[in-house]
Design an enzyme around this catalytic site. Sequence first.
Site, PDB file in Angstrom:
ATOM      1  N   ARG A   1       2.829   3.718   1.427  1.00 43.01           N
ATOM      2  CA  ARG A   1       2.995   2.331   1.914  1.00 43.01           C
ATOM      3  C   ARG A   1       3.631   1.398   0.872  1.00 43.01           C
ATOM      4  O   ARG A   1       3.281   0.231   0.747  1.00 43.01           O
ATOM      5  CB  ARG A   1       1.646   1.746   2.379  1.00 43.01           C
ATOM      6  CG  ARG A   1       1.012   2.512   3.508  1.00 43.01           C
ATOM      7  CD  ARG A   1       1.826   2.481   4.804  1.00 43.01           C
ATOM      8  NE  ARG A   1       1.274   3.424   5.753  1.00 43.01           N
ATOM      9  CZ  ARG A   1       1.712   4.699   5.883  1.00 43.01           C
ATOM     10  NH1 ARG A   1       2.716   5.156   5.140  1.00 43.01           N
ATOM     11  NH2 ARG A   1       1.165   5.497   6.753  1.00 43.01           N
TER      12      ARG A   1
ATOM     13  N   SER B   1      -3.555  -0.974  10.715  1.00 42.87           N
ATOM     14  CA  SER B   1      -4.621  -0.636   9.763  1.00 42.87           C
ATOM     15  C   SER B   1      -4.702  -1.739   8.718  1.00 42.87           C
ATOM     16  O   SER B   1      -3.708  -2.044   8.065  1.00 42.87           O
ATOM     17  CB  SER B   1      -4.308   0.682   9.045  1.00 42.87           C
ATOM     18  OG  SER B   1      -4.221   1.714   9.988  1.00 42.87           O
TER      19      SER B   1
ATOM     20  N   GLU C   1      -3.864  -3.034   3.177  1.00 47.21           N
ATOM     21  CA  GLU C   1      -2.481  -2.622   3.447  1.00 47.21           C
ATOM     22  C   GLU C   1      -1.706  -3.863   3.932  1.00 47.21           C
ATOM     23  O   GLU C   1      -0.526  -4.030   3.679  1.00 47.21           O
ATOM     24  CB  GLU C   1      -2.476  -1.541   4.531  1.00 47.21           C
ATOM     25  CG  GLU C   1      -1.090  -1.059   4.893  1.00 47.21           C
ATOM     26  CD  GLU C   1      -1.108   0.164   5.809  1.00 47.21           C
ATOM     27  OE1 GLU C   1      -1.961   1.050   5.610  1.00 47.21           O
ATOM     28  OE2 GLU C   1      -0.274   0.207   6.728  1.00 47.21           O
TER      29      GLU C   1
HETATM   30  C1  LIG Z   1      -0.659  -2.340  16.385  1.00 44.27           C
HETATM   31  C2  LIG Z   1      -0.053  -1.991  15.045  1.00 44.27           C
HETATM   32  C3  LIG Z   1       0.085  -0.667  14.678  1.00 44.27           C
HETATM   33  C4  LIG Z   1       0.662  -0.324  13.445  1.00 44.27           C
HETATM   34  N1  LIG Z   1       0.787   0.982  13.114  1.00 44.27           N
HETATM   35  C5  LIG Z   1       1.353   1.331  11.933  1.00 44.27           C
HETATM   36  C6  LIG Z   1       1.507   2.708  11.567  1.00 44.27           C
HETATM   37  O1  LIG Z   1       1.172   3.613  12.322  1.00 44.27           O
HETATM   38  N2  LIG Z   1       2.052   2.976  10.363  1.00 44.27           N
HETATM   39  C7  LIG Z   1       2.451   2.002   9.494  1.00 44.27           C
HETATM   40  O2  LIG Z   1       2.953   2.332   8.409  1.00 44.27           O
HETATM   41  N3  LIG Z   1       2.317   0.697   9.811  1.00 44.27           N
HETATM   42  C8  LIG Z   1       1.771   0.332  11.003  1.00 44.27           C
HETATM   43  N4  LIG Z   1       1.632  -1.000  11.311  1.00 44.27           N
HETATM   44  C9  LIG Z   1       2.021  -2.041  10.332  1.00 44.27           C
HETATM   45  C10 LIG Z   1       3.472  -2.535  10.452  1.00 44.27           C
HETATM   46  O3  LIG Z   1       3.955  -2.379  11.780  1.00 44.27           O
HETATM   47  C11 LIG Z   1       4.383  -1.807   9.469  1.00 44.27           C
HETATM   48  O4  LIG Z   1       3.991  -2.034   8.135  1.00 44.27           O
HETATM   49  C12 LIG Z   1       5.855  -2.242   9.636  1.00 44.27           C
HETATM   50  O5  LIG Z   1       6.660  -1.383   8.876  1.00 44.27           O
HETATM   51  C13 LIG Z   1       6.109  -3.684   9.184  1.00 44.27           C
HETATM   52  O6  LIG Z   1       7.405  -4.051   9.637  1.00 44.27           O
HETATM   53  P1  LIG Z   1       7.760  -5.579   9.949  1.00 44.27           P
HETATM   54  O7  LIG Z   1       9.184  -5.643  10.345  1.00 44.27           O
HETATM   55  O8  LIG Z   1       6.804  -6.144  10.899  1.00 44.27           O
HETATM   56  O9  LIG Z   1       7.569  -6.212   8.500  1.00 44.27           O
HETATM   57  P2  LIG Z   1       6.827  -7.558   8.091  1.00 44.27           P
HETATM   58  O10 LIG Z   1       5.383  -7.451   8.437  1.00 44.27           O
HETATM   59  O11 LIG Z   1       7.561  -8.719   8.619  1.00 44.27           O
HETATM   60  O12 LIG Z   1       6.988  -7.508   6.504  1.00 44.27           O
HETATM   61  C14 LIG Z   1       6.349  -6.485   5.760  1.00 44.27           C
HETATM   62  C15 LIG Z   1       6.931  -6.499   4.338  1.00 44.27           C
HETATM   63  O13 LIG Z   1       8.290  -6.116   4.403  1.00 44.27           O
HETATM   64  C16 LIG Z   1       9.138  -7.142   3.851  1.00 44.27           C
HETATM   65  N5  LIG Z   1      10.363  -7.149   4.661  1.00 44.27           N
HETATM   66  C17 LIG Z   1      10.476  -7.119   6.012  1.00 44.27           C
HETATM   67  N6  LIG Z   1      11.777  -7.041   6.368  1.00 44.27           N
HETATM   68  C18 LIG Z   1      12.494  -7.030   5.205  1.00 44.27           C
HETATM   69  C19 LIG Z   1      13.874  -6.961   4.896  1.00 44.27           C
HETATM   70  N7  LIG Z   1      14.827  -6.880   5.836  1.00 44.27           N
HETATM   71  N8  LIG Z   1      14.241  -6.975   3.588  1.00 44.27           N
HETATM   72  C20 LIG Z   1      13.329  -7.061   2.600  1.00 44.27           C
HETATM   73  N9  LIG Z   1      12.003  -7.135   2.834  1.00 44.27           N
HETATM   74  C21 LIG Z   1      11.596  -7.107   4.117  1.00 44.27           C
HETATM   75  C22 LIG Z   1       8.326  -8.421   3.943  1.00 44.27           C
HETATM   76  O14 LIG Z   1       8.743  -9.347   2.954  1.00 44.27           O
HETATM   77  C23 LIG Z   1       6.929  -7.889   3.681  1.00 44.27           C
HETATM   78  O15 LIG Z   1       6.753  -7.700   2.295  1.00 44.27           O
HETATM   79  C24 LIG Z   1       1.079  -1.357  12.555  1.00 44.27           C
HETATM   80  C25 LIG Z   1       0.954  -2.706  12.951  1.00 44.27           C
HETATM   81  C26 LIG Z   1       0.400  -3.024  14.179  1.00 44.27           C
HETATM   82  C27 LIG Z   1       0.297  -4.469  14.592  1.00 44.27           C
END
Ligand SMILES: Cc1cc2nc3c(=O)[nH]c(=O)nc-3n(C[C@H](O)[C@H](O)[C@H](O)COP(=O)(O)OP(=O)(O)OC[C@H]3O[C@@H](n4cnc5c(N)ncnc54)[C@H](O)[C@@H]3O)c2cc1C
Length: 304
Positions: A177, A227, A297
């Site tokens: 992660r 999570s 996380e």
């Molecule tokens: C119901 C549910 C289930 C989930 N299941 C999983 C799972 O199975 N596995 C898992 O790993 N995660 C899971 N997650 C967590 C989440 O979806 C992941 O961590 C996902 O990768 C985050 O992506 P995001 O675009 O929403 O990023 P954000 O939450 O918007 O940002 C996360 C981080 O990434 C950075 N970031 C985002 N976009 C960029 C960019 N373009 N450039 C630079 N930095 C950036 C942000 O600054 C921040 O530090 C889950 C979440 C939910 C709500």
Amino acid sequence: MISQAVREALQRFVPADSILYKESLKKHTTFRVGGEADCLIQIGDINRLPKLLGYITQVGIPFFVMGNGSNLLVSDKGYRGIVLQISDKLNEIKAEGCRIRVQAGAFLSKVAKTACDLGLTGLEFAAGIPGTVGGGVVMNAGAYDGEMQQVVEEVTVLGKEGMPLTLDNRTMEFGYRTSAIKKHPFIVTECVFLLKQGDKEAIAAKMADFQNRRKEKQPLEYPSAGSTFKRPEGHFAGKLIMEAGLSGYRIGGAQVSPKHCGFIINTGDATAADIRQLITHVQEEVYRQSGVRLEPEVLFLGDF
Ligand SMILES: Cc1cc2nc3c(=O)[nH]c(=O)nc-3n(C[C@H](O)[C@H](O)[C@H](O)COP(=O)(O)OP(=O)(O)OC[C@H]3O[C@@H](n4cnc5c(N)ncnc54)[C@H](O)[C@@H]3O)c2cc1C
């Protein structure tokens, strides 16, 4: 506060209708909590980003890059600065043989579906992760038998001054992660996935199986950020939390999901403070009872 002079300048770099002032971040995070950002800019053209970044850096306004906000807990006080949202307006997906070149705002679910339609295997694990490619790369998102590290060939980023740079898989320093981008102020703009030829039906069946497992085990009917805690070595966070007697435990509108104790959910009217307090309570109680330290996380944005 964003001054009038800065407001006028921002319009020189991006269209006025992509700039939102005093924007509630509740609307942009899957936890559905959080106060206002001074300004949120929805990036729709990557070519405009270098100059915009150069300007923001030059005037010294803090900025934060957000994808789909699915791994974020934003403070009730919001964010003092500019949120650059890289989401569905930057969602181009191009296939080149076994490679898929994708803009950072594309949803992982959409890329996984495209790969399936093309008979390319490797991204099945990503189908149910509700984030963007950018967020997935930064977090090295993973589930079941896969994680981003296994399928990312290269990542294009912009540095703080707007200089583009291409990082290969090794330079990305993927870990559990995490990735190099968590340590450096890079903005992910594009990613190339390297996949393998596979059987379309088998890929679709695997994706459906993963989705069903999620629906069965995870509280997808409530807002959350997935999570809440990382998996501690040799343990499962959800099991430790359940064994600590915290299933269903509530602070305000935040609750340890009785369906899956590894998820803290917003039952409807939670504040970010409720969720933050519950995270701390769970950490303290699990440590007191099992000696295991749980590390969030979920990432925190703003003052708590
Ligand atoms: C119901 C549910 C289930 C989930 N299941 C999983 C799972 O199975 N596995 C898992 O790993 N995660 C899971 N997650 C967590 C989440 O979806 C992941 O961590 C996902 O990768 C985050 O992506 P995001 O675009 O929403 O990023 P954000 O939450 O918007 O940002 C996360 C981080 O990434 C950075 N970031 C985002 N976009 C960029 C960019 N373009 N450039 C630079 N930095 C950036 C942000 O600054 C921040 O530090 C889950 C979440 C939910 C709500």
